[in-house]
Design a protein around this motif. Structure first.
Motif, mmCIF file in Angstrom:
data_model
loop_
_atom_site.group_PDB
_atom_site.id
_atom_site.type_symbol
_atom_site.label_atom_id
_atom_site.label_comp_id
_atom_site.label_asym_id
_atom_site.label_seq_id
_atom_site.Cartn_x
_atom_site.Cartn_y
_atom_site.Cartn_z
ATOM 1 N N UNK A 130 0.826 -1.218 0.000
ATOM 2 C CA UNK A 130 0.000 0.000 0.000
ATOM 3 C C UNK A 130 0.862 1.271 0.000
ATOM 4 N N UNK A 131 2.167 1.128 0.247
ATOM 5 C CA UNK A 131 3.089 2.266 0.201
ATOM 6 C C UNK A 131 3.834 2.363 -1.132
ATOM 7 N N UNK A 132 3.656 1.369 -2.002
ATOM 8 C CA UNK A 132 4.299 1.405 -3.309
ATOM 9 C C UNK A 132 3.645 2.502 -4.158
ATOM 10 N N UNK A 133 4.361 2.984 -5.183
ATOM 11 C CA UNK A 133 3.766 3.972 -6.092
ATOM 12 C C UNK A 133 2.530 3.381 -6.780
ATOM 13 N N UNK A 134 1.691 4.272 -7.305
ATOM 14 C CA UNK A 134 0.507 3.831 -8.030
ATOM 15 C C UNK A 134 0.604 4.244 -9.498
ATOM 16 N N UNK A 135 -0.048 3.462 -10.334
ATOM 17 C CA UNK A 135 -0.123 3.737 -11.772
ATOM 18 C C UNK A 135 -1.505 3.322 -12.243
ATOM 19 N N UNK A 136 -2.014 4.034 -13.212
ATOM 20 C CA UNK A 136 -3.307 3.682 -13.773
ATOM 21 C C UNK A 136 -3.387 4.042 -15.233
ATOM 22 N N UNK A 137 -4.377 3.445 -15.907
ATOM 23 C CA UNK A 137 -4.611 3.784 -17.309
ATOM 24 C C UNK A 137 -6.054 3.442 -17.668
ATOM 25 N N UNK A 138 -6.598 4.152 -18.657
ATOM 26 C CA UNK A 138 -7.960 3.868 -19.122
ATOM 27 C C UNK A 138 -7.949 2.639 -20.037
#
Length: 136
Positions: A65-73
């Motif tokens: 939960x402390x790792x970076x986040x990434x997202x995409x559509x």
């Protein structure tokens, strides 16, 4: 061994498994036990390791939960892993096609996934992705 009525959920014998207030001896095969074990085990397909719904204790221990986040559509794009990636999908649904394979690996929200260093693949995102990730 027979079933026992009351169960202390805070101290489970590692050789036994609790199912609906009953204890089953893990030395005796059972289709119910196999299904529960399969839920918490990682599987490898086409070089990609996927663990469905890992226990929260594992995510906490790894600090996910402390790792970076990434997202995409929703989209489709090629990707090459220059390092091993471990990720945990919070949202989304993806089919990953390793280079040279017409078969894909489906991953979705709740999956803990490891992609090997050097893998080239195509991501086919059908539901927008939000994930925690870590490169090694």
């Amino acid at each position: 061994m027979g079933c026992v009525g009351l169960v202390n959920l805070t101290s489970i014998n590692p050789h036994r498994l609790v199912l609906t207030n009953k204890i089953y001896n893990s030395r005796r095969p059972s289709s119910s036990m196999a299904a529960i074990r399969a839920e918490s085990m990682a599987t490898e397909k086409l070089g990609i390791t996927v663990e469905k719904n890992p226990p929260e204790s594992k995510l906490t221990q790894l600090g996910v939960r402390n790792w970076p986040k990434w997202g995409c559509p929703p989209s489709k794009f090629p990707w090459t892993y220059s390092a091993k990636e471990t990720c945990y999908l919070l949202e989304g649904k993806v089919k990953v096609y390793p280079e040279g394979s017409e078969e894909g690996v489906e991953i979705e929200a709740g999956d803990f996934v490891v992609f090997p260093k050097g893998m080239s693949c195509t991501w086919d995102v059908s539901v927008a992705v939000d994930k925690h990730y870590q490169f090694e």
